[in-house]
Design an enzyme around this catalytic site. Structure first.
Site, mmCIF file in Angstrom:
data_model
loop_
_atom_site.group_PDB
_atom_site.id
_atom_site.type_symbol
_atom_site.label_atom_id
_atom_site.label_comp_id
_atom_site.label_asym_id
_atom_site.label_seq_id
_atom_site.Cartn_x
_atom_site.Cartn_y
_atom_site.Cartn_z
ATOM 1 N N THR A 514 0.828 -0.968 0.157
ATOM 2 C CA THR A 514 0.004 -0.172 -0.127
ATOM 3 C C THR A 514 0.749 1.188 -0.005
ATOM 4 O O THR A 514 0.341 2.077 0.092
ATOM 5 C CB THR A 514 -0.943 0.032 1.195
ATOM 6 O OG1 THR A 514 -1.663 -1.330 1.080
ATOM 7 C CG2 THR A 514 -2.053 0.885 1.426
ATOM 8 N N HIS A 515 2.177 1.073 -0.305
ATOM 9 C CA HIS A 515 3.073 2.137 -0.190
ATOM 10 C C HIS A 515 3.056 2.886 -1.709
ATOM 11 O O HIS A 515 4.173 3.004 -2.413
ATOM 12 C CB HIS A 515 4.446 1.765 -0.052
ATOM 13 C CG HIS A 515 4.497 0.984 1.387
ATOM 14 N ND1 HIS A 515 5.527 0.012 1.715
ATOM 15 C CD2 HIS A 515 3.677 0.879 2.422
ATOM 16 C CE1 HIS A 515 5.268 -0.391 2.864
ATOM 17 N NE2 HIS A 515 4.365 -0.022 3.284
ATOM 18 N N THR A 516 1.906 3.489 -1.920
ATOM 19 C CA THR A 516 1.891 4.551 -3.230
ATOM 20 C C THR A 516 2.300 5.677 -2.743
ATOM 21 O O THR A 516 1.974 6.256 -1.793
ATOM 22 C CB THR A 516 0.420 4.675 -3.529
ATOM 23 O OG1 THR A 516 -0.453 5.014 -2.633
ATOM 24 C CG2 THR A 516 -0.097 3.122 -4.109
#
Lengths: 586, 416
Positions: A514-516
């Site tokens: 989820t590390h956008t």
């Protein structure tokens, strides 16, 4: 006509880590602060109460704590020649919603980036020469150095409460920690977590292979802890319901466990839930914001006037709001002009599962940030010329849970269904361990965010469009680390293995990270960044946007430590400089 | 821009000394006297009344004491206000029900009464709304009857310092008077009057009952004030938690609304006084409740977690062990220790059972803002389950208290 609320000094969009910590800072400065959270209210009891939270189907498969694509999503395409389609079913990344945000459902890995990663362009120029950077790779410096941020990393780690072992204390290399980390002013607030058996085996193999293993920095409490706000954590019981869940045990650091009850005591703080901010409203000259318009639970539009607007939403939503509100010129990949939307990046991850017939790993014992890592292959340690790619990463063991629906590793070649699959599940469940990779992702000229020309959200606003795909640099990097993981399999004598490393196009269906990051990046040049080194919009000076949107490219480490440090860094600039004389700080 | 003005204003006021006027003193008196505990209903406007206090004779609703002339006390003179607070007599001459602790407030000084009056008249917002009428059964609904009660039970107005020590006297003034600790912590006689209003009585503060809850003894050798250090007592009273336990039930509200606001000097006086009034062998918290020296095989049994362990132990592991751990000791200040815990071991198990069924929450205080909560298990555990679980906890580790019957659980569940 929108209803108008009483004016406040500051409005904060989103009540996760950034919003809650910023609210503590601004209320401490005497400001009247309102936080608007699009999702529902969430408290440890009743929302995360045992045993209902420990429901894999509801939370880990059906994503109870995440945003609903029907309410809010993005469109995605691999390149500018394609038509983007909506991300209708959560897969590759999982934006949270509700009070606590992603800080409620994360695993709790709290790293700092390396010093080199914050001045990556300068570092590469000095060390390897600018020519090594491919033409379309738009690497930049953050505009703030590690040494400047160190006190803020330190403070955020104390607020969050982190279990770990320092490897570099004021320049002195410490046994048992990460010898490659940048210097830290103080030891971690708590000693490391207990390690599961997979981590013990992994650490031994790592040492045999010449690496320097150390316990991962975990925002899972290894003991009782009281933070500077007086908030308390209880010792983790390794129940294995961290990622995608709220913590039932007051053990995983979150806005709930570390900030909110202290914040709620402040008379000059108020928060409203089910309040979706639609737009930041600008003064006629476009140089300042006058407040925000939001939709309340009934869908009624409400104008909240404020002198200061803090965008503290998830990275994608911060960029979306800036584009919708006309805060800064939108990025155009054809000309390279405009900065809002520029440099979207992701995280290159991968995993190798190793199977051992005779070892029972007891996967029911786990914690979100459990495990041992090594950073010998961190970006700062890599020879880009020799490797043929610009990047680095860390690999680690990780036993987070034994949940059978979504985490059921099986050896390569196992049938995907039927009797063969069932037999393999019986043989291998509980007999495998994972080696996970987390590595850098460089930015590219045509990896960016803009407004979708076709698809709209329930409020009639254009969706955010993501244009992104893996590039040869990152695919080469993934294969490099896949081979390193395979060496572990051989060293440890695994009976079988399986692995997932991207080797083609970006696949939005498979959970990766989820590390956008990026899209409204920080910097010292308004032509190539949307916000300055104080996280302040270059164009609308009373809008600040601390968050992962500020990262010009993604470093190898999990983003929350950096997000927290940037929030405190921005808060300091607001409190000590901006409030007395509101103006562009650069 | 407004921000600029605000910062300037802050800078101007930051250096100036805090001017304590009468209303501020009065606010502090109201906090120590915990007026809000009864006169502010949950979610209601401050001091607008409407909280139901269950008594053996029916529900008593607290009154609106905001300065509204019609529904509150706006038309009370200082003398009338004083007569209500210290004598229990309303403006119209009717007697108040002794749920209002005027028998304790009788000790409040004239100066504090004046400050309290100033606070209510000047600093509290009037609420123009009546509080519900109380609902007592005959003959207790006849206020006239209270006169006789007062003649027998009401102490004289005034406080005679009992000690040669200013700190102990201050502690006595707060604990016996303003803080009205005896209202819950002392036993009550057949007339529901508090037994003893000063430490001269060896019944005073030796424990009582509140609804289904046991109210702990504060004077016996096994009571918390006599066992804990001064620092542990201060921590409990100002944060609602310490290394052993957490404030639950009404005491959580007392900590949140009253005790956390006590000045350091007053808190030290309260603690000094409580320590001073210990009794050699009175009170309801008995040493026998913890069989000290008994071998502790519970931890080993829970750690082994064999499928054939007793049902209560299995229920403990499935429901409680995550926080309170196999040792039963939890974690200091976060998860209360169940071993030797007075609520767990009380002869009156009502509070313990209610916590299992409904859960509990620590107060949010300045020093310890985290409102740490235990969820209720009433929707998950049957009466038989709760009985087995509670009986197990009361006899596990070195605990040694009576078994709980399912019938008792059923009764308490019915009263929630």
């Amino acid at each position: 006509m929108a209803r108008t609320q009483k004016k406040v000094d500051a409005v904060i969009v989103g009540l996760g880590w950034v919003g809650s910590v910023m609210a503590m800072e601004l209320t401490a400065a005497g400001l009247d602060v309102v936080a608007l959270e699009r999702g529902p209210d969430r408290k440890t009891v009743p929302t995360f109460a045992y045993p209902k939270i420990a429901d894999e189907l509801r939370y880990a498969v059906r994503y109870e704590l995440m945003q609903r694509p029907a309410d809010s999503t993005v469109t995605i395409r691999h390149n500018t020649g394609q038509t983007a389609l909506p991300y209708r079913r959560l897969g590759s990344f999982l934006p949270g919603t509700g009070v606590g945000g992603a800080g409620a459902h994360w695993n709790g890995l709290l790293w700092r980036p390396n010093a080199e990663e914050l001045r990556l362009k300068s570092y590469i120029d000095e060390r390897f020469g600018a020519d090594i950077i491919p033409d379309d790779m738009t690497i930049q410096d953050f505009g703030v150095d590690y040494d400047e941020l160190e006190p803020y990393f330190d403070r955020f780690e104390k607020i969050v409460g982190v279990s770990g072992k320092a490897g570099n204390l004021n320049g002195a290399i410490m046994d048992g920690g990460n010898p490659f980390e940048a210097p830290r002013a103080s030891e971690y607030p708590m000693p490391p977590l207990e390690q599961t058996y997979d981590a013990v085996l992994f650490a031994e193999a790592a040492r045999n292979l010449g690496y320097h293993p150390f316990p991962k920095p975990a925002a899972n409490a290894s003991q009782v802890y009281t933070n500077p706000y007086g908030m308390q954590l209880g010792p983790c019981n390794y129940c294995g319901f961290c990622e995608r869940f709220g913590c039932l045990n007051y053990s995983k650091s979150s806005p709930q466990t570390c900030v909110l009850d202290a914040l709620y005591q402040r008379q000059n703080f108020e928060y409203r839930t089910n309040a979706t901010v639609l737009k930041v409203e600008l003064a006629p000259d476009g140089k300042t914001a006058t407040g925000v318009t939001y939709a309340d639970a009934k869908g009624e539009e409400v104008f909240q006037p404020a002198d200061l607007v803090i965008l503290a939403a998830f990275q994608l939503n911060n960029v979306h709001l800036m584009l919708l509100s006309g805060i800064g010129p939108p990025y155009d990949p054809a000309t390279g002009a405009g900065a809002v939307g520029r440099n979207y990046a992701y995280q290159m991850t991968g995993a190798t599962s190793l199977f051992f017939k005779n070892i029972d790993f007891n996967p029911f014992v786990g914690a979100g940030a459990n495990g041992v890592a090594f950073a010998d292959l961190a970006l700062s340690q890599m020879d880009f010329a020799k490797n043929g790619f610009i990047g680095g990463g860390y690999q680690s063991s990780q036993q987070t849970n034994g949940q059978p629906i979504h985490h059921l590793p099986l050896p390569d070649g196992t049938p995907a269904w039927g009797a063969g699959w069932k037999k393999a599940v019986g043989e291998h469940y509980g007999h495998s361990m994972d080696i996970v990779l987390q590595s850098t992702n460089m930015p590219y000229r045509d990896a960016y965010l803009d407004l979708d020309p076709t698809y709209r959200d329930p409020f009639g606003r254009p969706l955010l469009r993501m244009t992104f795909d893996w590039r040869p640099n990152e695919l080469k990097q993934a294969q490099f680390f896949k081979e390193k993981a395979a060496e572990f399999g051989r060293e440890m004598g695994a009976d079988a293995s399986s692995s997932f490393y991207p080797d083609g196009h970006y696949d939005t269906r498979v959970y990766q990270s989820t590390h956008t990051v990026g899209g409204a990046i920080m910097g010292t040049d308004r032509q190539t960044s949307a916000i300055n080194r104080y996280l302040q919009s270059w164009d609308v000076h009373n809008v600040f946007a601390p968050g992962a949107n500020a990262f010009p490219q993604n470093f190898e480490y999990n983003p929350t430590g950096m997000i927290g440090a940037l929030t405190l860094w921005a808060a300091r600039a607001i409190r000590e400089d901006y409030l007395a004389n509101p103006r562009p700080l650069m | 821009m407004r921000l600029q003005i605000l910062i300037t204003a802050l800078a101007l006021t930051a250096g100036s000394a805090f001017a304590a006027d009468e209303t501020e003193t009065g606010e502090y008196i109201a906090q120590l006297g915990d007026c809000a505990a009864c006169h502010t209903a949950p979610g209601g406007a401050p001091f607008a009344g409407g909280l139901a206090i269950a008594s053996p004779f029916g529900d008593i609703y607290t009154t609106n004491i905001t300065p509204d002339p019609q529904y509150g006390i706006g038309d009370y003179t200082l003398e009338e206000f004083d007569r209500a607070v210290r004598r229990g007599v309303r403006k119209d001459g009717a007697n108040l029900y002794p749920a209002m602790p005027y028998t304790s407030y009788a000790k409040v000084s004239d100066a504090d009464m004046a400050a309290l009056y100033a606070y209510f008249m000047k600093a509290v917002a009037p609420v123009h709304k009546p509080a519900p009428a109380s609902d007592l059964r005959f003959p207790f609904n006849i206020r006239f009857g209270m006169e006789g009660w007062d003649i027998v039970n009401r102490p004289e107005v005034g406080f005679t310092p009992p000690y040669d020590d200013a700190q102990l006297n201050r502690g006595a003034y707060i604990v016996e008077g303003l803080g009205h600790c005896g209202a819950c912590h002392s036993p009550r006689n057949l007339m529901q009057a508090q037994e003893g209003y000063t430490a001269a009585s060896d019944r005073f503060l030796t424990g009582g009952t509140l609804g289904v809850w046991p109210v702990p003894d504060l004077r016996g050798p096994e009571s918390a004030p006599q066992k804990w250090s001064d620092a542990e007592l201060v921590e409990y009273l100002t944060t609602g938690r310490n290394a052993y336990t957490a404030a639950t039930g009404e005491m959580a509200l007392v900590v949140e609304r009253s005790m956390q606001h006590a000045t350091e000097a007053d808190m030290d006086a309260i603690v000094a006084y409580l320590k001073h009034i210990g009794l050699p062998a009175a009170g309801s918290d008995k040493a026998a409740a913890t069989g000290a020296g008994r071998s502790d095989d519970t931890t080993a049994m829970l750690t082994a977690a064999k499928p054939d362990m007793p049902e209560g132990a299995r229920l403990y592991l499935d429901n409680c062990g995550a926080c309170h751990t196999v040792s039963g000791q939890g974690a200091p200040r976060v998860f209360p220790n169940l071993v030797g815990n007075s609520l767990v071991l009380s002869d009156n198990p009502g509070g313990f059972i209610e916590v299992i069924l409904k859960g509990a929450m620590m107060p949010s205080t300045r020093r310890a803002p985290a409102a740490l909560a235990m969820p209720g298990f009433g929707d998950r555990l049957s009466d038989d389950d709760v009985a087995a679980l509670a009986s197990f906890i009361r006899s596990a580790w070195t605990n040694d208290a009576d078994k709980i019957e399912a019938e008792t659980v059923k009764k308490i569940r019915g009263q929630l």
